[in-house]
Each structure stands twice: as C-alpha cells, then as structure tokens.
Design a protein around this motif. Structure first.
Motif, PDB file in Angstrom:
ATOM      1  N   LYS A 161       1.009  -1.811  -1.253  1.00 60.46           N
ATOM      2  CA  LYS A 161       1.947  -0.894  -1.257  1.00 60.46           C
ATOM      3  C   LYS A 161       3.065  -1.294  -0.218  1.00 60.46           C
ATOM      4  N   ASP A 162       2.973  -2.242   0.827  1.00 60.58           N
ATOM      5  CA  ASP A 162       3.754  -2.784   1.562  1.00 60.58           C
ATOM      6  C   ASP A 162       3.621  -4.161   1.773  1.00 60.58           C
ATOM      7  N   GLU A 163       2.828  -4.905   1.078  1.00 57.10           N
ATOM      8  CA  GLU A 163       2.426  -6.201   0.668  1.00 57.10           C
ATOM      9  C   GLU A 163       3.158  -6.990  -0.261  1.00 57.10           C
ATOM     10  N   TRP A 164       3.912  -8.189  -0.028  1.00 60.20           N
ATOM     11  CA  TRP A 164       4.425  -8.889  -0.915  1.00 60.20           C
ATOM     12  C   TRP A 164       3.873 -10.416  -0.847  1.00 60.20           C
ATOM     13  N   LYS A 165       3.807 -10.900  -1.857  1.00 59.92           N
ATOM     14  CA  LYS A 165       3.188 -12.477  -1.743  1.00 59.92           C
ATOM     15  C   LYS A 165       4.123 -13.400  -2.780  1.00 59.92           C
TER      16      LYS A 165
END
Length: 293
Positions: A203-207
């Motif tokens: 939901k609020d996590e980027w990689k």
C-alpha cells in the motif's frame, strides 16, 4: 363506394391522366426541380473542390505546416516482447530465438555496406543543418551514416546471439523522430542511462532492483545520440535517414528473477517526461533470464 373513391384518389395522385401529372407534378415541373438540384449540387461540389485546392496550396510535401511539438520525445526498445517483458531461458534456444530474429531484422538496414551506399560520413558532435534557400527547397536532404559496427558487442556481427545465449543480453534503444528537433545545446549530446525502476509492492511500500542489475555497458560510448544525426527533416525530405541507436548490454544481471528496468534520455534541453506519458523521455521494461529448466 368510399373505398372506390379512396382508391381512385390514390391512383390519381400517382398518375393523373387528365392533367398528365406524376406524383402531383407535371413533366416540366419535375424537370425544373431536377435541374435546380443538379445546379445546386454542382455548385456545392465546386465549392468543396475549390476549398480543398486552396488548402492544399498551403501544405508542404516535405514538412507539416502545423506540428504539435512534443517537449519530450518518446523512447522504445528492441526487442520489446509482450507487454514490454523480455523473458527467456538460456538453455532453451526456442525461448530467445525470436529476440535474435527481431534484432537481426531491425539492424539489417544499418549494415556498413548499405550505409556507405546510401549515406555519407558526417562530422561528429555538431548538427548537420541543411537549410533551405528561401523558397528554394534543399531536397532531398542528405543523411549521416549510422553503421552497425557502432554497436560493437551488440551489433550481432561477432556474437550472432547478441549475448542472449550467455545470459548477457543486448537491448537496443531508439529515440522517436521529431522533425526539426535539436536535442542538445552548447555541443552537449543527449545520452541514455539505465537503472532500476521503482515499483509498488504494498500500500505504501516501494521497491527497486538496484542491487540486481549489475554492470551495464553502453554502445556507442556513454550511450550517446550524436548531434550529427539532427535535425531530422521528415521521411520525404530525408528518405535515407538512419535513426541513431544506443545499445545496452547487461553483463552480470541477477538470474532467475524479474528485474524492473527503466532507461531515460538525459539532455540539457529535453525536459523529463511526465507521469501521464510513460514513454516520454523514458522506457520501462521487465527482464528475466532463467537458467533452470
């Protein structure tokens, strides 16, 4: 009696033998109305042809009169696979053979012999401007050679598999053509740089896969689009134009995993692309190289 009267009235309307009228009009009346519409439609056709003629006189066969200039040209790769995903298995020739054929077909017009026949050697690092002399068009315009050998290890000449068999694939990048574009100022040519693309995993996590891309080589050197291939004058004015290319070669990318990659054009007078257009000034793709059966 009423039915007979209605039938007689209907017949008289179609053809009245007493007044010699057909559908309520005499022959002369029908002739006049047909003549009116004939003249009317001939007039409309003449007006249309005249308007088209006047409009066509304002057009240039070699350059659009009006052009929606894109601030940031698009980018594309070859091969591009389905949904911008390149996936294959090094041990299965059939999985990467289609990529080899795509690159062979794409690069065949860049063979040195064809380039020497059609185009000329230009002075690098400066624009190849071929201006018109007032109303006298300088057409057809000449084009600069882009030889296949400029792509070195990604030319397919020394390694006909373009590195795919060894798990070190080549990707060819092209910048979309824009008539009249000068993609650099003060003698600084635009260049391509590739790296990891950020993607959402929660939901609020980027990689991003920065640690998985490994070393990348660019051909020509530094991934540069030399200035001598600009400006572009259009298909009709510059019939032999060879679009410059940049090849990137992944030397030790992580195997058996999906790697999200993004390549961008870097220039001192081309603004970065917007979020709305994912191909403006950049191109993203997924690369997966499997070594397991």
């Amino acid at each position: 009696m009423a039915k007979d009267a209605e039938k007689s009235t209907w017949k008289d309307f179609i053809w009245n033998s007493r007044t010699r009228e057909f559908c309520g009009r005499t022959g002369s009346s029908w002739g006049l109305i047909l003549l009116f519409y004939l003249v009317f439609y001939i007039f409309l056709a003449g007006m249309f042809c005249l308007t088209m003629y006047v409009m066509l006189q304002t057009l240039d066969d070699h350059k659009p009169t009006w052009q929606d200039r894109l601030g940031t040209p698009g980018m594309m790769i070859r091969p591009r696979g389905k949904a911008m995903e390149i996936a294959y298995n090094t041990t299965n020739t059939e999985t990467w053979d289609m990529y080899i054929k795509t690159l062979d077909n794409f690069l065949s017009p860049y063979n040195n012999s064809l380039q020497a026949e059609k185009n000329e050697e230009c002075i690098p690092d400066q624009y190849f401007v071929q201006a018109d002399s007032g109303d006298v068009k300088n057409n057809p315009k000449r084009s600069c050679q882009f030889n296949r050998t400029f792509l070195e290890k990604c030319s397919g000449l020394d390694d006909h598999t373009y590195g795919y068999q060894a798990g070190k694939p080549c990707i060819i990048i092209k910048l979309n053509r824009v008539i009249g574009m000068l993609p650099g100022k003060d003698g600084q040519a635009p260049f391509v740089t590739c790296g990891a693309k950020r993607y959402k995993v929660g939901k609020d996590e980027w990689k991003e896969d920065s640690d998985k891309i490994g070393e990348v080589e660019y051909y020509p050197e530094n991934g540069t689009f030399n200035l001598m291939y600009y400006p572009y004058y259009g298909k009709k004015a510059q019939v032999n134009y060879s679009q410059p290319l940049v090849a990137i070669k992944f030397l030790n990318i992580t195997l058996n995993e999906d790697i999200n990659i993004e390549c961008r054009i870097i220039s001192n007078n081309i603004p970065p692309g917007t979020v709305r257009d994912k191909f403006a000034g950049k191109v993203s793709f997924k690369l997966r190289i499997n070594t397991k059966g």
